[in-house]
Write a protein that holds these residues in place. Structure first.
Motif, PDB file in Angstrom:
ATOM      1  N   ALA A  66      29.310  22.231  17.498  1.00 41.48           N
ATOM      2  CA  ALA A  66      29.801  22.874  16.272  1.00 41.48           C
ATOM      3  C   ALA A  66      28.700  22.973  15.221  1.00 41.48           C
ATOM      4  O   ALA A  66      28.519  24.030  14.602  1.00 41.48           O
ATOM      5  N   GLU A  67      27.971  21.894  15.008  1.00 40.73           N
ATOM      6  CA  GLU A  67      26.888  21.919  14.012  1.00 40.73           C
ATOM      7  C   GLU A  67      25.803  22.915  14.396  1.00 40.73           C
ATOM      8  O   GLU A  67      25.263  23.613  13.540  1.00 40.73           O
ATOM      9  N   GLY A  68      25.508  23.023  15.678  1.00 37.70           N
ATOM     10  CA  GLY A  68      24.491  23.958  16.154  1.00 37.70           C
ATOM     11  C   GLY A  68      24.866  25.415  15.945  1.00 37.70           C
ATOM     12  O   GLY A  68      24.009  26.292  15.958  1.00 37.70           O
ATOM     13  N   ARG A  69      26.138  25.685  15.747  1.00 37.30           N
ATOM     14  CA  ARG A  69      26.619  27.056  15.533  1.00 37.30           C
ATOM     15  C   ARG A  69      27.129  27.272  14.120  1.00 37.30           C
ATOM     16  O   ARG A  69      27.701  28.311  13.821  1.00 37.30           O
ATOM     17  N   GLY A  70      26.951  26.274  13.274  1.00 38.78           N
ATOM     18  CA  GLY A  70      27.391  26.395  11.892  1.00 38.78           C
ATOM     19  C   GLY A  70      28.897  26.431  11.729  1.00 38.78           C
ATOM     20  O   GLY A  70      29.404  26.950  10.740  1.00 38.78           O
ATOM     21  N   LEU A  71      29.626  25.865  12.694  1.00 35.29           N
ATOM     22  CA  LEU A  71      31.083  25.840  12.630  1.00 35.29           C
ATOM     23  C   LEU A  71      31.543  24.638  11.822  1.00 35.29           C
ATOM     24  O   LEU A  71      31.008  23.544  11.962  1.00 35.29           O
ATOM     25  N   GLU A  72      32.539  24.872  11.011  1.00 35.09           N
ATOM     26  CA  GLU A  72      33.142  23.759  10.276  1.00 35.09           C
ATOM     27  C   GLU A  72      34.078  23.030  11.223  1.00 35.09           C
ATOM     28  O   GLU A  72      34.841  23.626  11.960  1.00 35.09           O
ATOM     29  N   GLN A  73      33.977  21.727  11.246  1.00 40.86           N
ATOM     30  CA  GLN A  73      34.881  20.939  12.061  1.00 40.86           C
ATOM     31  C   GLN A  73      35.281  19.710  11.273  1.00 40.86           C
ATOM     32  O   GLN A  73      34.570  19.278  10.390  1.00 40.86           O
ATOM     33  N   TRP A  74      36.440  19.186  11.587  1.00 43.57           N
ATOM     34  CA  TRP A  74      36.889  17.979  10.935  1.00 43.57           C
ATOM     35  C   TRP A  74      37.865  17.262  11.831  1.00 43.57           C
ATOM     36  O   TRP A  74      38.307  17.794  12.840  1.00 43.57           O
ATOM     37  N   CYS A  75      38.178  16.031  11.476  1.00 42.24           N
ATOM     38  CA  CYS A  75      39.045  15.194  12.292  1.00 42.24           C
ATOM     39  C   CYS A  75      40.346  14.940  11.572  1.00 42.24           C
ATOM     40  O   CYS A  75      40.386  14.843  10.349  1.00 42.24           O
ATOM     41  N   LEU A  76      41.401  14.810  12.355  1.00 40.68           N
ATOM     42  CA  LEU A  76      42.692  14.424  11.814  1.00 40.68           C
ATOM     43  C   LEU A  76      42.677  12.924  11.537  1.00 40.68           C
ATOM     44  O   LEU A  76      41.713  12.236  11.842  1.00 40.68           O
ATOM     45  N   SER A  77      43.764  12.420  11.024  1.00 41.58           N
ATOM     46  CA  SER A  77      43.830  10.997  10.685  1.00 41.58           C
ATOM     47  C   SER A  77      43.634  10.107  11.901  1.00 41.58           C
ATOM     48  O   SER A  77      43.240   8.965  11.771  1.00 41.58           O
ATOM     49  N   GLU A  78      43.898  10.607  13.087  1.00 46.71           N
ATOM     50  CA  GLU A  78      43.722   9.826  14.309  1.00 46.71           C
ATOM     51  C   GLU A  78      42.347  10.044  14.931  1.00 46.71           C
ATOM     52  O   GLU A  78      42.131   9.747  16.095  1.00 46.71           O
ATOM     53  N   SER A  79      41.407  10.573  14.152  1.00 52.77           N
ATOM     54  CA  SER A  79      40.027  10.828  14.603  1.00 52.77           C
ATOM     55  C   SER A  79      39.958  11.831  15.745  1.00 52.77           C
ATOM     56  O   SER A  79      39.077  11.767  16.581  1.00 52.77           O
TER      57      SER A  79
END
Length: 150
Positions: free
Chosen positions: A88-101
């Motif tokens: 994701a970082e290599g493609r500039g995509l935003e990513q995030w985790c839910l409360s359960e990681s």
């Protein structure tokens, strides 16, 4: 493949048969690719079945789905998370985790979940089609049954 009703699976498990917890080897799984918001393998979003809007892939017996070469199904969660973050970082995509990681990417229409396989957790995935007309976020698209699934 497991034969018989779920009640039989439970009885087999009590008798020491752990087949219901066994994950299929990656080489034995069908190999599918994700095309974000278009398809997961041969399944196209909106292709009927009540206008297919989402796909959940089982960690134990489901096909192996890849996005950009990253295997998403049946993985140790920490290993997938590390590889997915790099992708994701290599493609500039935003990513995030839910409360359960559990990682997710709205730009890919992807939510990575975990599923029990005997005494370990393996990754499964939940994919959505274009939800902008009917939901505010990717998480809003996930049915309660999927959120409760373990």
């Amino acid at each position: 493949m497991i034969d018989g009703p779920p009640s039989r699976w439970f009885c087999d498990a009590l008798e020491g048969n752990t087949l219901m917890w066994t994950a299929v080897d990656d080489a034995e799984r069908p190999q599918w690719d994700l095309v974000p918001y278009e398809s997961v393998g041969p399944l196209r979003f909106g292709m009927s079945l009540e206008d297919l809007a989402a796909v959940a892939v089982d960690a134990l017996r489901g096909p192996q789905v890849r996005v950009g070469g990253v295997r998403l199904i049946g993985r140790v969660p920490s290993q997938l998370e590390e590889e997915f973050v790099r992708y994701a970082e290599g493609r500039g995509l935003e990513q995030w985790c839910l409360s359960e990681s559990e990682p997710q990417s709205e730009e890919l229409g992807l939510l990575v979940r975990v599923q029990r396989a005997a005494d370990v957790l393996l990754t499964r995935a939940f994919f959505v089609g274009d939800f902008q007309d009917w939901a505010y976020t990717l998480h809003d698209c996930v049915p309660r049954a999927e959120l409760d699934f373990r």
